[in-house]
Design a protein around this motif. Structure first.
Motif, short mmCIF file in Angstrom:
data_model
loop_
_atom_site.label_atom_id
_atom_site.label_comp_id
_atom_site.label_asym_id
_atom_site.label_seq_id
_atom_site.Cartn_x
_atom_site.Cartn_y
_atom_site.Cartn_z
N TRP A 142 0.82 -1.21 0.00
CA TRP A 142 0.00 0.00 0.00
C TRP A 142 0.86 1.26 0.00
CZ3 TRP A 142 -4.90 1.53 -0.66
CH2 TRP A 142 -5.87 0.53 -0.76
N ALA A 143 2.03 1.20 0.62
CA ALA A 143 2.90 2.37 0.69
C ALA A 143 3.34 2.83 -0.70
CB ALA A 143 4.12 2.07 1.55
N VAL A 144 3.37 1.91 -1.67
CA VAL A 144 3.76 2.26 -3.04
C VAL A 144 2.82 3.31 -3.62
CG1 VAL A 144 4.04 1.36 -5.38
CG2 VAL A 144 4.85 0.03 -3.43
N TYR A 145 1.54 3.24 -3.24
CA TYR A 145 0.55 4.17 -3.81
C TYR A 145 0.71 5.59 -3.30
CZ TYR A 145 -1.78 0.09 -5.71
OH TYR A 145 -2.06 -1.04 -6.43
N LEU A 146 1.60 5.81 -2.34
CA LEU A 146 1.88 7.18 -1.89
C LEU A 146 2.65 7.96 -2.95
CD1 LEU A 146 2.86 6.50 1.83
CD2 LEU A 146 0.80 7.64 1.01
N ILE A 156 5.25 18.67 2.20
CA ILE A 156 5.23 18.48 3.65
C ILE A 156 4.01 17.67 4.07
CG2 ILE A 156 4.99 19.66 5.87
CD1 ILE A 156 6.67 21.93 4.67
N MET A 157 2.83 18.01 3.50
CA MET A 157 1.60 17.30 3.86
C MET A 157 1.66 15.82 3.47
SD MET A 157 -1.60 19.92 3.26
CE MET A 157 -1.07 20.55 1.67
N ILE A 158 2.23 15.53 2.29
CA ILE A 158 2.35 14.13 1.87
C ILE A 158 3.31 13.37 2.80
CG2 ILE A 158 3.16 12.61 0.03
CD1 ILE A 158 2.14 14.73 -1.96
N ALA A 159 4.40 14.07 3.23
CA ALA A 159 5.35 13.44 4.16
C ALA A 159 4.67 13.13 5.50
CB ALA A 159 6.55 14.35 4.36
N VAL A 160 3.87 14.08 6.00
CA VAL A 160 3.14 13.85 7.26
C VAL A 160 2.13 12.72 7.09
CG1 VAL A 160 1.57 14.88 8.94
CG2 VAL A 160 3.46 16.23 8.04
N PHE A 161 1.49 12.68 5.91
CA PHE A 161 0.52 11.61 5.64
C PHE A 161 1.23 10.25 5.68
CE2 PHE A 161 -2.09 8.78 3.15
CZ PHE A 161 -3.39 9.15 3.48
N ALA A 162 2.44 10.18 5.10
CA ALA A 162 3.21 8.93 5.11
C ALA A 162 3.56 8.52 6.53
CB ALA A 162 4.47 9.09 4.26
N ILE A 163 3.92 9.52 7.37
CA ILE A 163 4.25 9.23 8.77
C ILE A 163 3.01 8.70 9.50
CG2 ILE A 163 4.91 10.26 10.97
CD1 ILE A 163 6.66 12.21 9.34
N PHE A 191 -6.63 4.72 2.22
CA PHE A 191 -5.74 4.48 3.36
C PHE A 191 -6.53 4.62 4.67
CE2 PHE A 191 -2.84 5.72 -0.01
CZ PHE A 191 -1.77 4.86 0.16
N THR A 192 -7.27 5.72 4.76
CA THR A 192 -8.05 5.98 5.98
C THR A 192 -9.13 4.93 6.18
OG1 THR A 192 -7.67 8.33 5.60
CG2 THR A 192 -9.36 7.75 7.21
N ALA A 193 -9.78 4.52 5.09
CA ALA A 193 -10.84 3.51 5.17
C ALA A 193 -10.31 2.22 5.79
CB ALA A 193 -11.41 3.24 3.78
N ASN A 194 -9.09 1.86 5.45
CA ASN A 194 -8.48 0.65 6.00
C ASN A 194 -8.32 0.76 7.52
OD1 ASN A 194 -6.81 -1.87 5.97
ND2 ASN A 194 -5.21 -0.43 6.56
#
Length: 384
Positions: free
Chosen positions: A21-25, A45-52, A93-96
């Motif tokens: 799933w991380a690949v889809y980031l 920055i927002m995408i990095a925080v989302f990944a964290i 991601f959130t749904a999971n």
């Protein structure tokens, strides 16, 4: 000095699923193409925080879990409103993680917040989108809304399976404990009285040796009969403790072969009613040895076990479709004729049984075990 804990990106029990799933980031990063200046920096920055947050949600629970989930939804809203509506797909991601709520109350609140987030984004950006784009997003949004229920159901099934395995282990332990208690009771009830009787009679013989020789001899013979009875009782108890029926062994064999991806076909009446526990136990040991050799050496994908109760004998036939017994290497193919066969022959000799092994190279091997139903009496008049 305490050893430092090894860092893990995701919990080991999750396997490769989080990495896939991380690949889809990568997709929201690609959606930043064309952006410049501060907007590009803030988007990164927002995408990095989302990944964290994606990583943290696999590790944390309770209030911290709620905070990270809220951060995820907030980032999705901002990226969808101010960058491209197609960032809404990040809601998968959130749904999971919404499915991770074990309590119904927490699940309902998180799912309601998730639905509000999606509807809010659609209302705010829907006016600017073309009808075709809205129709393109619709199936993904429907799947996104359904997925928390599917994932939650899957998690519940896994949890139930784990609890069932634990319950089965507890049951096995209870059965073992009960069996130990039963054995202790049987030993006490069957042997306690007999051994006490032998002790009393031996004391009586000691007193009668000088007074009444004939009576002493008679009592000594009685002690012999009693000791033989005690020995027979011990053998019966041991036989009951170790006995495994052919039906039980075939079930075990089926599990072993299934694990090795070998199909099993069983033919005949496996209950073998009227066949003694001792005979069934020896047949079971022969089946176990044969199946073990097939799994280890035969390279077969099919196994046949036939059970036949004929006039005066029981016959077990075990066949495989593997490489057979190789010329010059008789122990390497299928039903080996090495130590395993010698062990079978020794067991079968105890009850006048016999075995035969045949094989054609490349065409598998066939083992036939035959045991007579009428067993000869052993010395001393006891039945084997």
């Amino acid at each position: 000095m305490a050893e430092r804990a090894k860092f893990r990106l995701f919990p080991q029990k999750q396997g490769f699923f989080p990495f896939v799933w991380a690949v889809y980031l990568v997709l929201p990063i690609l959606n930043l193409r064309g952006e410049t200046g501060m907007k590009l920096i803030l988007g990164g920055i927002m995408i990095a925080v989302f990944a964290i947050s994606y990583r943290q949600l696999y590790w944390v629970r309770g209030g911290v879990f709620n905070v990270w989930l809220f951060i995820q939804m907030l980032i999705i809203v901002v990226l969808s409103l101010f960058y491209t509506p197609y960032n809404l797909y990040m809601g998968f991601f959130t749904a999971n993680f919404i499915a991770y709520y074990t309590e119904n109350k927490g699940f309902k609140i998180a799912f309601a917040s998730f639905v509000i987030m999606i509807l809010s984004v659609l209302v705010l950006v829907g006016r600017e989108m073309e009808w075709g784009s809205v129709m393109f997003l619709a199936p993904f949004i429907i799947i996104m809304l359904i997925s928390p229920f599917g994932v939650r159901s899957m998690n519940r099934n896994q949890k139930l399976e784990k609890e069932l395995d634990q319950a089965n282990e507890v049951i096995k332990e209870l059965v073992k404990r009960e069996e130990r208690m039963r054995i202790a009771r049987d030993l006490h009830d069957t042997l306690g009285h007999t051994l006490s009787l032998i002790t009393l009679k031996s004391q009586l013989v000691e007193k009668l040796v000088t007074k009444n020789t004939e009576r002493a001899q008679e009592e000594a013979r009685e002690i012999q009969r009693t000791s033989r009875a005690a020995l027979r009782q011990v053998r019966e108890l041991v036989s009951e403790m170790r006995a495994v029926s052919v039906a039980e062994e075939l079930a075990e064999a089926g599990e072993m072969l299934r694990t090795a991806e070998i199909a099993l076909e069983v033919e005949g009446d496996i209950s073998l009613e009227g066949v003694s526990d001792l005979t069934q136990n020896i047949l079971s040991l022969c089946i176990k040895e044969a199946v073990t050799n097939i799994v280890k050496h035969s390279r077969a994908d099919k196994c046949f076990i036939g059970v036949a109760k004929l006039a005066g004998e029981v016959r077990i036939t075990v066949k495989d479709n593997g490489i057979g017994l190789q010329h010059g290497e008789r122990g390497n193919g299928g039903l080996s004729d090495g130590n395993g066969m010698k062990g079978m022959a020794e067991r079968l000799s105890l009850i006048d049984g016999s075995l035969s092994l045949s094989s054609a190279e490349g065409q598998g091997a066939t083992l036939i075990v035959t045991i007579p139903l009428i067993v000869k009496d052993a010395q001393g008049g006891e039945t084997a």
